[in-house]
Design an enzyme around this catalytic site. Structure first.
Site, PDB file in Angstrom:
ATOM      1  N   LYS A 148       1.390  -3.407   6.482  1.00  0.00           N
ATOM      2  CA  LYS A 148       1.870  -3.177   5.114  1.00  0.00           C
ATOM      3  C   LYS A 148       3.369  -2.888   5.101  1.00  0.00           C
ATOM      4  CE  LYS A 148      -1.951  -4.094   2.945  1.00  0.00           C
ATOM      5  NZ  LYS A 148      -2.046  -5.252   2.039  1.00  0.00           N
ATOM      6  N   SER A 179       0.862  -1.179   0.000  1.00  0.00           N
ATOM      7  CA  SER A 179       0.000   0.000   0.000  1.00  0.00           C
ATOM      8  C   SER A 179       0.901   1.231   0.000  1.00  0.00           C
ATOM      9  CB  SER A 179      -0.839  -0.032   1.283  1.00  0.00           C
ATOM     10  OG  SER A 179      -1.574   1.163   1.440  1.00  0.00           O
ATOM     11  N   TYR A 223      -3.037  -1.195  10.285  1.00  0.00           N
ATOM     12  CA  TYR A 223      -2.926  -1.479   8.848  1.00  0.00           C
ATOM     13  C   TYR A 223      -1.535  -1.072   8.340  1.00  0.00           C
ATOM     14  CZ  TYR A 223      -3.973  -1.225   3.808  1.00  0.00           C
ATOM     15  OH  TYR A 223      -3.951  -1.382   2.435  1.00  0.00           O
TER      16      TYR A 223
HETATM   17  N1  LIG Z   1      -8.293   0.045  -2.438  1.00  0.00           N
HETATM   18  C1  LIG Z   1      -7.208   0.764  -2.255  1.00  0.00           C
HETATM   19  O1  LIG Z   1      -7.178   1.974  -2.507  1.00  0.00           O
HETATM   20  C2  LIG Z   1      -5.946   0.113  -1.776  1.00  0.00           C
HETATM   21  C3  LIG Z   1      -4.834   0.947  -1.530  1.00  0.00           C
HETATM   22  C4  LIG Z   1      -3.662   0.366  -1.108  1.00  0.00           C
HETATM   23  C5  LIG Z   1      -3.573  -0.997  -0.938  1.00  0.00           C
HETATM   24  N2  LIG Z   1      -4.659  -1.783  -1.170  1.00  0.00           N
HETATM   25  C6  LIG Z   1      -4.494  -3.222  -0.994  1.00  0.00           C
HETATM   26  O2  LIG Z   1      -5.049  -3.897  -2.115  1.00  0.00           O
HETATM   27  C7  LIG Z   1      -5.592  -5.164  -1.704  1.00  0.00           C
HETATM   28  C8  LIG Z   1      -7.066  -5.264  -2.087  1.00  0.00           C
HETATM   29  O3  LIG Z   1      -7.757  -4.239  -1.395  1.00  0.00           O
HETATM   30  P1  LIG Z   1      -9.282  -3.859  -1.710  1.00  0.00           P
HETATM   31  O4  LIG Z   1      -9.330  -2.379  -1.632  1.00  0.00           O
HETATM   32  O5  LIG Z   1      -9.741  -4.563  -2.912  1.00  0.00           O
HETATM   33  O6  LIG Z   1      -9.992  -4.438  -0.396  1.00  0.00           O
HETATM   34  P2  LIG Z   1     -11.524  -4.922  -0.187  1.00  0.00           P
HETATM   35  O7  LIG Z   1     -12.397  -4.255  -1.158  1.00  0.00           O
HETATM   36  O8  LIG Z   1     -11.792  -4.774   1.262  1.00  0.00           O
HETATM   37  O9  LIG Z   1     -11.452  -6.482  -0.564  1.00  0.00           O
HETATM   38  C9  LIG Z   1     -10.651  -7.325   0.205  1.00  0.00           C
HETATM   39  C10 LIG Z   1     -10.756  -8.735  -0.329  1.00  0.00           C
HETATM   40  O10 LIG Z   1     -10.000  -9.592   0.550  1.00  0.00           O
HETATM   41  C11 LIG Z   1     -10.837 -10.657   0.998  1.00  0.00           C
HETATM   42  N3  LIG Z   1     -10.426 -11.090   2.331  1.00  0.00           N
HETATM   43  C12 LIG Z   1     -10.345 -10.346   3.455  1.00  0.00           C
HETATM   44  N4  LIG Z   1      -9.959 -11.106   4.491  1.00  0.00           N
HETATM   45  C13 LIG Z   1      -9.761 -12.355   3.993  1.00  0.00           C
HETATM   46  C14 LIG Z   1      -9.365 -13.578   4.571  1.00  0.00           C
HETATM   47  N5  LIG Z   1      -9.074 -13.679   5.877  1.00  0.00           N
HETATM   48  N6  LIG Z   1      -9.278 -14.683   3.775  1.00  0.00           N
HETATM   49  C15 LIG Z   1      -9.576 -14.604   2.455  1.00  0.00           C
HETATM   50  N7  LIG Z   1      -9.952 -13.457   1.851  1.00  0.00           N
HETATM   51  C16 LIG Z   1     -10.061 -12.347   2.624  1.00  0.00           C
HETATM   52  C17 LIG Z   1     -12.252 -10.088   0.931  1.00  0.00           C
HETATM   53  O11 LIG Z   1     -13.208 -11.111   0.751  1.00  0.00           O
HETATM   54  P3  LIG Z   1     -14.124 -11.789   1.904  1.00  0.00           P
HETATM   55  O12 LIG Z   1     -14.704 -10.696   2.719  1.00  0.00           O
HETATM   56  O13 LIG Z   1     -15.101 -12.605   1.101  1.00  0.00           O
HETATM   57  O14 LIG Z   1     -13.173 -12.658   2.678  1.00  0.00           O
HETATM   58  C18 LIG Z   1     -12.173  -9.271  -0.335  1.00  0.00           C
HETATM   59  O15 LIG Z   1     -12.348 -10.100  -1.466  1.00  0.00           O
HETATM   60  C19 LIG Z   1      -5.348  -5.249  -0.191  1.00  0.00           C
HETATM   61  O16 LIG Z   1      -4.147  -5.932   0.063  1.00  0.00           O
HETATM   62  C20 LIG Z   1      -5.210  -3.794   0.212  1.00  0.00           C
HETATM   63  O17 LIG Z   1      -4.481  -3.637   1.404  1.00  0.00           O
HETATM   64  C21 LIG Z   1      -5.849  -1.262  -1.580  1.00  0.00           C
END
Ligand SMILES: NC(=O)c1ccc[n+]([C@@H]2O[C@H](COP(=O)([O-])OP(=O)(O)OC[C@H]3O[C@@H](n4cnc5c(N)ncnc54)[C@H](OP(=O)(O)O)[C@@H]3O)[C@@H](O)[C@H]2O)c1
Length: 229
Positions: free
Chosen positions: A154, A137, A150
């Site tokens: 990261k 992140s 968080y």
């Molecule tokens: N969105 C951003 O702007 C952003 C920025 C920086 C980094 N990131 C990183 O990008 C990645 C994806 O983020 P996102 O924004 O798409 O998050 P999100 O919308 O909250 O989705 C998270 C995904 O992870 C799954 N998940 C969570 N806990 C889990 C577990 N214990 N076992 C299996 N699956 C699990 C969730 O599915 P279930 O609830 O079905 O388990 C969901 O499919 C993450 O690593 C996040 O830290 C995102």
């Protein structure tokens, strides 16, 4: 174009789901997981074999082990392993974060990645190829108030990935990836209404997927950012 086997943790929502859709659209085989039974069932209905979607909690070493045993037998080792699944703490100052919530963020974001690496990477090493992408992140390289748990995980992903990259034999690569800022459930949790100003996961995946497919052994150990991040 060679058809790749792409393993995605957290494929039920957000970036994981958008990547799954885009990899499938481009002709690759996607093996995905998430905790939501309903979302996994829906994915199975929409995207049948050879793709495979399973209810797996990456924080459970036993569940990941069973998942890996089954998939390695049916599909062989993944070409691209995307450690995408993560959770974020509800915005709060560190001293206000309940111990259980703190543990959950550590268990999913750090131990979850280690569990997946433990059970899938030996087969990738045996086959002498494959790329592992650990989702970091902007908050793996900087910090902000109210997301300390968080941020801690990261920053840990960055350190874990660096050390892990030094352990891999030639032919394989491990990188950390800052995906940028994308309007997902996670962003809405920490940014509130401001999340709407950012691109959708589908929009993001259109440029991220070709970037991910292009990664190779030359990238081992790099701290990367997705296009536009
Ligand atoms: N969105 C951003 O702007 C952003 C920025 C920086 C980094 N990131 C990183 O990008 C990645 C994806 O983020 P996102 O924004 O798409 O998050 P999100 O919308 O909250 O989705 C998270 C995904 O992870 C799954 N998940 C969570 N806990 C889990 C577990 N214990 N076992 C299996 N699956 C699990 C969730 O599915 P279930 O609830 O079905 O388990 C969901 O499919 C993450 O690593 C996040 O830290 C995102």
């Amino acid at each position: 174009m060679s058809r790749k086997i792409v393993l995605i943790t957290g494929a039920t929502r957000g970036l994981g789901r958008a990547m799954a859709d885009e990899f499938v659209r481009q002709g690759h085989t996607v093996l995905g997981c998430g905790r939501s039974e309903k979302a996994i069932e829906q994915l199975r209905r929409q995207v049948g074999p050879p793709h495979d979607f399973s209810v797996v909690d990456v924080a459970s070493d036993e569940q990941v082990k069973a998942w890996a045993t089954r998939l390695l037998a049916s599909h062989g080792p993944p070409d691209l392993l995307l450690n995408n699944a993560a959770v974020i703490n509800r915005n709060a100052r560190l001293w206000e974060v309940p111990a259980r919530d703190f543990s959950q963020v550590i268990d999913v974001n750090i131990k979850g990645i280690a569990n997946v690496i433990r059970h899938f990477v030996p087969a990738m090493i045996k086959r002498q190829r494959g790329v592992i992408v650990n989702f970091s992140s902007g908050w793996g390289r900087s910090t902000d108030a109210e997301v300390a748990p968080y941020c801690a995980t990261k920053w840990a992903v960055e350190g874990l990935t660096q050390a892990f990259a030094q352990e891999l034999p030639s032919g394989l690569a491990a990188v950390s990836l800052n995906p940028g800022i994308i309007n997902t459930d996670m962003l809405q949790s920490c940014f509130g209404g401001f999340a709407a100003a950012y691109p959708s996961p589908a929009e993001w995946a259109r440029s991220a997927v070709p970037f991910l497919l292009d990664l190779g052994p030359r990238d081992n150990g790099k701290q990367l950012a997705a296009p536009g991040a």
